[in-house]
Scaffold this motif. Structure first.
Motif, PDB file in Angstrom:
ATOM      1  N   ALA A  33      14.087  30.643  55.570  1.00 41.36           N
ATOM      2  CA  ALA A  33      13.422  31.748  54.830  1.00 41.36           C
ATOM      3  C   ALA A  33      11.796  31.564  55.274  1.00 41.36           C
ATOM      4  O   ALA A  33      11.150  32.571  55.337  1.00 41.36           O
ATOM      5  N   VAL A  34      11.301  30.224  55.381  1.00 41.85           N
ATOM      6  CA  VAL A  34      10.061  30.087  55.558  1.00 41.85           C
ATOM      7  C   VAL A  34       9.680  30.474  57.203  1.00 41.85           C
ATOM      8  O   VAL A  34       8.685  31.046  57.496  1.00 41.85           O
ATOM      9  N   ALA A  35      10.670  30.465  58.073  1.00 40.47           N
ATOM     10  CA  ALA A  35      10.416  30.789  59.543  1.00 40.47           C
ATOM     11  C   ALA A  35      10.486  32.393  59.530  1.00 40.47           C
ATOM     12  O   ALA A  35       9.814  32.882  60.270  1.00 40.47           O
ATOM     13  N   GLU A  36      11.313  32.913  58.601  1.00 37.75           N
ATOM     14  CA  GLU A  36      11.512  34.623  58.841  1.00 37.75           C
ATOM     15  C   GLU A  36      10.459  35.086  58.072  1.00 37.75           C
ATOM     16  O   GLU A  36      10.249  36.409  58.283  1.00 37.75           O
ATOM     17  N   HIS A  37       9.906  34.888  56.943  1.00 38.46           N
ATOM     18  CA  HIS A  37       9.143  35.626  56.121  1.00 38.46           C
ATOM     19  C   HIS A  37       7.660  35.216  56.092  1.00 38.46           C
ATOM     20  O   HIS A  37       7.425  33.858  56.025  1.00 38.46           O
ATOM     21  N   GLN A  62       2.069  42.512  48.118  1.00 42.26           N
ATOM     22  CA  GLN A  62       2.420  41.535  49.100  1.00 42.26           C
ATOM     23  C   GLN A  62       3.901  41.322  49.146  1.00 42.26           C
ATOM     24  O   GLN A  62       4.431  40.830  48.237  1.00 42.26           O
ATOM     25  N   PRO A  63       4.767  41.736  50.056  1.00 45.16           N
ATOM     26  CA  PRO A  63       6.089  41.590  50.119  1.00 45.16           C
ATOM     27  C   PRO A  63       6.275  39.826  50.406  1.00 45.16           C
ATOM     28  O   PRO A  63       5.374  39.101  50.878  1.00 45.16           O
ATOM     29  N   TYR A  64       7.427  39.556  49.693  1.00 47.25           N
ATOM     30  CA  TYR A  64       7.881  37.991  49.777  1.00 47.25           C
ATOM     31  C   TYR A  64       9.342  37.844  49.694  1.00 47.25           C
ATOM     32  O   TYR A  64      10.105  38.816  49.289  1.00 47.25           O
ATOM     33  N   LYS A  65       9.663  36.802  50.015  1.00 54.90           N
ATOM     34  CA  LYS A  65      11.197  36.212  49.883  1.00 54.90           C
ATOM     35  C   LYS A  65      11.275  35.528  48.595  1.00 54.90           C
ATOM     36  O   LYS A  65      10.335  34.458  48.772  1.00 54.90           O
ATOM     37  N   TYR A  66      11.974  35.663  47.773  1.00 56.05           N
ATOM     38  CA  TYR A  66      12.103  34.693  46.646  1.00 56.05           C
ATOM     39  C   TYR A  66      13.695  33.970  46.709  1.00 56.05           C
ATOM     40  O   TYR A  66      14.418  34.680  46.846  1.00 56.05           O
ATOM     41  N   LEU A  67      13.446  32.654  46.563  1.00 59.12           N
ATOM     42  CA  LEU A  67      14.715  31.838  46.384  1.00 59.12           C
ATOM     43  C   LEU A  67      14.712  31.263  45.123  1.00 59.12           C
ATOM     44  O   LEU A  67      13.767  30.311  44.740  1.00 59.12           O
ATOM     45  N   PHE A  95       4.933  29.161  50.026  1.00 54.65           N
ATOM     46  CA  PHE A  95       4.961  29.160  51.454  1.00 54.65           C
ATOM     47  C   PHE A  95       4.191  30.226  52.081  1.00 54.65           C
ATOM     48  O   PHE A  95       4.664  31.451  51.872  1.00 54.65           O
ATOM     49  N   VAL A  96       3.166  30.328  52.845  1.00 54.96           N
ATOM     50  CA  VAL A  96       2.493  31.225  53.251  1.00 54.96           C
ATOM     51  C   VAL A  96       2.286  30.895  55.010  1.00 54.96           C
ATOM     52  O   VAL A  96       1.703  30.051  55.320  1.00 54.96           O
ATOM     53  N   LYS A  97       2.952  31.752  55.730  1.00 55.88           N
ATOM     54  CA  LYS A  97       3.024  31.618  57.144  1.00 55.88           C
ATOM     55  C   LYS A  97       3.444  30.426  57.397  1.00 55.88           C
ATOM     56  O   LYS A  97       2.905  29.665  58.524  1.00 55.88           O
ATOM     57  N   GLY A  98       4.381  29.888  56.785  1.00 57.10           N
ATOM     58  CA  GLY A  98       5.134  28.425  57.130  1.00 57.10           C
ATOM     59  C   GLY A  98       4.253  27.490  56.669  1.00 57.10           C
ATOM     60  O   GLY A  98       4.795  26.054  56.639  1.00 57.10           O
ATOM     61  N   LYS A 117      -5.486  36.663  52.381  1.00 56.36           N
ATOM     62  CA  LYS A 117      -5.365  37.717  53.460  1.00 56.36           C
ATOM     63  C   LYS A 117      -5.702  36.949  54.743  1.00 56.36           C
ATOM     64  O   LYS A 117      -5.323  37.499  55.666  1.00 56.36           O
ATOM     65  N   THR A 118      -6.507  36.070  54.632  1.00 60.03           N
ATOM     66  CA  THR A 118      -7.100  35.494  56.114  1.00 60.03           C
ATOM     67  C   THR A 118      -5.853  34.652  56.502  1.00 60.03           C
ATOM     68  O   THR A 118      -5.439  34.710  57.625  1.00 60.03           O
ATOM     69  N   LEU A 119      -4.927  33.976  55.714  1.00 64.72           N
ATOM     70  CA  LEU A 119      -3.819  33.177  56.063  1.00 64.72           C
ATOM     71  C   LEU A 119      -2.855  34.253  56.695  1.00 64.72           C
ATOM     72  O   LEU A 119      -2.213  34.001  57.541  1.00 64.72           O
ATOM     73  N   LEU A 120      -2.637  35.313  55.739  1.00 65.75           N
ATOM     74  CA  LEU A 120      -1.797  36.289  56.413  1.00 65.75           C
ATOM     75  C   LEU A 120      -1.966  36.849  57.630  1.00 65.75           C
ATOM     76  O   LEU A 120      -1.135  37.430  58.418  1.00 65.75           O
TER      77      LEU A 120
END
Length: 123
Positions: A33-37, A62-67, A95-98, A117-120
């Motif tokens: 999930a971290v690699a994909e989102h 901000q879209p996100y994946k929740y597990l 996790f943001v950008k891995g 925003k900077t990290l994204l």
């Protein structure tokens, strides 16, 4: 920031495979999930902080994946494997950008400072 981890040489050969495979399905699921989102929130039921992290992301669109992995009394072994993998002691794990950025409070600080925003925007 090295964390102490028991050296493989100090683990009896007969149990190494069991250690290597213990609850790794969940770790691999989070890794995928971290690699994909761009943003992934890993949480658990009942705990209000995963919900706070998701609400903070929803507020800024901000879209996100929740597990989600169980509640306080269920799936604690699965969550423990995630804690051992990351070294992060609580939920949520955001996790943001891995990159593991912490929990709900840490995420809110990133949002408030503009750093999210900077990290994204990176990579």
């Amino acid at each position: 920031m090295p964390r102490p981890v028991l050296e493989e040489a100090r683990i009896h050969p007969a149990i190494r495979a069991r250690l290597a495979d213990s609850r790794q399905t969940f770790v691999r699921e989070v890794m995928a999930a971290v690699a994909e989102h761009d943003v992934v929130v890993v949480g658990m039921g009942i705990n209000p902080f995963p919900k706070k992290a998701r609400q903070a992301l929803d507020r800024i669109g901000q879209p996100y994946k929740y597990l989600g992995y169980g509640s306080y009394l269920s799936r604690w072994r699965d969550r423990n494997a995630l804690k051992m993998w990351t070294g992060w002691p609580t939920f949520p794990m955001v996790f943001v950008k891995g990159m593991l950025v912490g929990g709900a409070t840490d995420l809110q600080k990133l949002i408030d400072s503009g750093e999210l925003k900077t990290l994204l925007a990176s990579r």
